[in-house]
Design a protein around this motif. Structure first.
Motif, PDB file in Angstrom:
ATOM      1  N   THR A 102      -2.675 -11.340  -2.376  1.00 17.25           N
ATOM      2  CA  THR A 102      -3.116 -11.236  -3.767  1.00 17.25           C
ATOM      3  C   THR A 102      -2.524  -9.974  -4.389  1.00 17.25           C
ATOM      4  N   PRO A 103      -2.463  -9.913  -5.719  1.00 19.18           N
ATOM      5  CA  PRO A 103      -1.921  -8.716  -6.396  1.00 19.18           C
ATOM      6  C   PRO A 103      -2.963  -7.623  -6.621  1.00 19.18           C
ATOM      7  N   ILE A 104      -4.087  -7.701  -5.934  1.00 15.47           N
ATOM      8  CA  ILE A 104      -5.149  -6.716  -6.147  1.00 15.47           C
ATOM      9  C   ILE A 104      -4.646  -5.313  -5.832  1.00 15.47           C
ATOM     10  N   VAL A 105      -3.954  -5.175  -4.713  1.00 13.51           N
ATOM     11  CA  VAL A 105      -3.403  -3.882  -4.290  1.00 13.51           C
ATOM     12  C   VAL A 105      -1.881  -3.986  -4.301  1.00 13.51           C
ATOM     13  N   PRO A 106      -1.168  -3.040  -4.924  1.00 10.57           N
ATOM     14  CA  PRO A 106       0.302  -3.093  -4.930  1.00 10.57           C
ATOM     15  C   PRO A 106       0.858  -3.105  -3.512  1.00 10.57           C
ATOM     16  N   SER A 107       1.985  -3.785  -3.342  1.00  9.33           N
ATOM     17  CA  SER A 107       2.611  -3.847  -2.027  1.00  9.33           C
ATOM     18  C   SER A 107       3.175  -2.485  -1.642  1.00  9.33           C
ATOM     19  N   GLN A 108       3.548  -2.357  -0.385  1.00  6.94           N
ATOM     20  CA  GLN A 108       4.122  -1.099   0.088  1.00  6.94           C
ATOM     21  C   GLN A 108       5.404  -0.771  -0.674  1.00  6.94           C
ATOM     22  N   GLN A 109       6.212  -1.801  -0.949  1.00  2.00           N
ATOM     23  CA  GLN A 109       7.449  -1.585  -1.695  1.00  2.00           C
ATOM     24  C   GLN A 109       7.161  -1.120  -3.122  1.00  2.00           C
ATOM     25  N   GLU A 110       6.133  -1.714  -3.740  1.00  2.00           N
ATOM     26  CA  GLU A 110       5.769  -1.313  -5.100  1.00  2.00           C
ATOM     27  C   GLU A 110       5.236   0.114  -5.131  1.00  2.00           C
ATOM     28  N   ARG A 111       4.423   0.469  -4.138  1.00  2.00           N
ATOM     29  CA  ARG A 111       3.893   1.834  -4.090  1.00  2.00           C
ATOM     30  C   ARG A 111       5.017   2.840  -3.882  1.00  2.00           C
ATOM     31  N   TRP A 112       5.991   2.482  -3.040  1.00  2.00           N
ATOM     32  CA  TRP A 112       7.134   3.372  -2.819  1.00  2.00           C
ATOM     33  C   TRP A 112       7.941   3.528  -4.105  1.00  2.00           C
ATOM     34  N   ALA A 113       8.188   2.420  -4.800  1.00  2.00           N
ATOM     35  CA  ALA A 113       8.952   2.475  -6.048  1.00  2.00           C
ATOM     36  C   ALA A 113       8.224   3.317  -7.092  1.00  2.00           C
ATOM     37  N   ASN A 114       6.904   3.175  -7.167  1.00  2.00           N
ATOM     38  CA  ASN A 114       6.129   3.964  -8.122  1.00  2.00           C
ATOM     39  C   ASN A 114       6.175   5.455  -7.780  1.00  2.00           C
ATOM     40  N   SER A 115       6.090   5.765  -6.485  1.00  2.00           N
ATOM     41  CA  SER A 115       6.154   7.169  -6.066  1.00  2.00           C
ATOM     42  C   SER A 115       7.523   7.760  -6.366  1.00  2.00           C
ATOM     43  N   LEU A 116       8.572   6.961  -6.125  1.00  5.52           N
ATOM     44  CA  LEU A 116       9.928   7.432  -6.390  1.00  5.52           C
ATOM     45  C   LEU A 116      10.135   7.672  -7.881  1.00  5.52           C
ATOM     46  N   ALA A 117       9.627   6.748  -8.700  1.00  6.42           N
ATOM     47  CA  ALA A 117       9.761   6.904 -10.148  1.00  6.42           C
ATOM     48  C   ALA A 117       9.016   8.144 -10.637  1.00  6.42           C
ATOM     49  N   ALA A 118       7.838   8.394 -10.065  1.00  8.91           N
ATOM     50  CA  ALA A 118       7.070   9.578 -10.456  1.00  8.91           C
ATOM     51  C   ALA A 118       7.794  10.856 -10.051  1.00  8.91           C
ATOM     52  N   ALA A 119       8.411  10.840  -8.860  1.00 14.91           N
ATOM     53  CA  ALA A 119       9.150  12.019  -8.398  1.00 14.91           C
ATOM     54  C   ALA A 119      10.366  12.277  -9.277  1.00 14.91           C
ATOM     55  N   GLU A 120      11.070  11.210  -9.657  1.00 12.68           N
ATOM     56  CA  GLU A 120      12.236  11.365 -10.528  1.00 12.68           C
ATOM     57  C   GLU A 120      11.822  11.866 -11.908  1.00 12.68           C
ATOM     58  N   GLU A 121      10.695  11.377 -12.389  1.00 11.42           N
ATOM     59  CA  GLU A 121      10.208  11.825 -13.691  1.00 11.42           C
ATOM     60  C   GLU A 121       9.862  13.307 -13.648  1.00 11.42           C
ATOM     61  N   ALA A 122       9.244  13.733 -12.538  1.00 10.56           N
ATOM     62  CA  ALA A 122       8.885  15.147 -12.408  1.00 10.56           C
ATOM     63  C   ALA A 122      10.126  16.022 -12.286  1.00 10.56           C
ATOM     64  N   GLN A 123      11.169  15.508 -11.626  1.00 13.47           N
ATOM     65  CA  GLN A 123      12.372  16.306 -11.404  1.00 13.47           C
ATOM     66  C   GLN A 123      13.280  16.333 -12.624  1.00 13.47           C
ATOM     67  N   PHE A 124      13.481  15.163 -13.239  1.00 11.72           N
ATOM     68  CA  PHE A 124      14.476  15.059 -14.303  1.00 11.72           C
ATOM     69  C   PHE A 124      13.882  15.028 -15.707  1.00 11.72           C
ATOM     70  N   GLY A 125      12.614  14.610 -15.825  1.00 15.89           N
ATOM     71  CA  GLY A 125      11.979  14.572 -17.131  1.00 15.89           C
ATOM     72  C   GLY A 125      12.773  13.751 -18.131  1.00 15.89           C
ATOM     73  N   PRO A 126      12.932  14.263 -19.347  1.00 19.58           N
ATOM     74  CA  PRO A 126      13.639  13.496 -20.392  1.00 19.58           C
ATOM     75  C   PRO A 126      15.110  13.265 -20.080  1.00 19.58           C
TER      76      PRO A 126
END
Length: 208
Positions: free
Chosen positions: A55-79
């Motif tokens: 079920t989509p109740i909890v994001p998959s491991q791949q989705e959680r990794w992608a979200n973490s990577l996107a957050a890290a890139e946002e923190a590093q590179f910003g605009p």
């Protein structure tokens, strides 16, 4: 009372009729709490499989990794991450102390082995990057393209391990070395003098 206890003990100690290499076991039932733990484990396993995998109740491991990577890139590179690739992006790097510091770190960790820690060049390896003479470079984007794809003469390999934003940071830092005129080997101070690079609006704000 004693007879009852003996009978009860004899029932508990009754041996099962199977025998494995002379080893027998008593016919003692498994405790009820063990059954509860076993059943609870089975129920938990079924619920876990349904919730986390079916079920989509909890994001998959791949989705959680992608979200973490996107957050890290946002923190590093910003605009910087959302800016289209081009001269303006490199100028934005050159005007931001945080991004220039990151570009400097990448340069010293990767490029300095051939170009020297100050960009002064190393005999038989990288050219001096601190004078006004350049080979195969006429613009800021030329610096980016050489870092990304390598030099036309193949002496400098492509730096494929870096992404667009990291290369933009390195390009901005390399462009900033121009005019420093750090002494280096004469053989590495070659090329043609090109027009000055555009200059950014310097900002000390740590965007992103």
């Amino acid at each position: 009372m004693s007879e009852y206890s003996n009978n009860d003990q004899s029932q508990q100690d009754e041996l099962l009729d199977h025998n494995y290499d002379g080893i027998q076991e008593y016919d003692n039932p498994i405790p009820g709490w063990w059954h509860l733990i076993f059943l609870g484990s089975m129920i938990f396993a079924v619920c876990y499989t349904v919730v986390f995998h079916l079920t989509p109740i909890v994001p998959s491991q791949q989705e959680r990794w992608a979200n973490s990577l996107a957050a890290a890139e946002e923190a590093q590179f910003g605009p910087l991450k959302g800016m289209p690739l081009g001269q303006d992006k490199i100028l934005a790097v050159m005007g931001n102390e945080k991004w220039m510091s990151a570009g400097s770190s990448i340069f010293k960790g990767t490029c300095a082995v051939c170009h020297g820690d100050q960009g002064q060049g190393i005999e038989g390896l990288g050219l001096n990057l601190t004078d006004d003479k350049y080979v195969n470079i006429n613009s800021l984007m030329d610096i980016y393209n050489i870092v990304k794809n390598g030099s036309p003469n193949k002496k400098m390999p492509p730096q494929a391990q870096f992404g667009e934003n990291e290369i933009a940071m390195v390009a901005g830092y390399v462009a900033s070395l121009r005019g420093e005129n750090v002494p280096g080997p004469e053989s590495q101070m070659i090329g043609e003098v090109i027009p000055p690079f555009p200059q950014p609006e310097v900002s000390s704000e740590s965007d992103g």
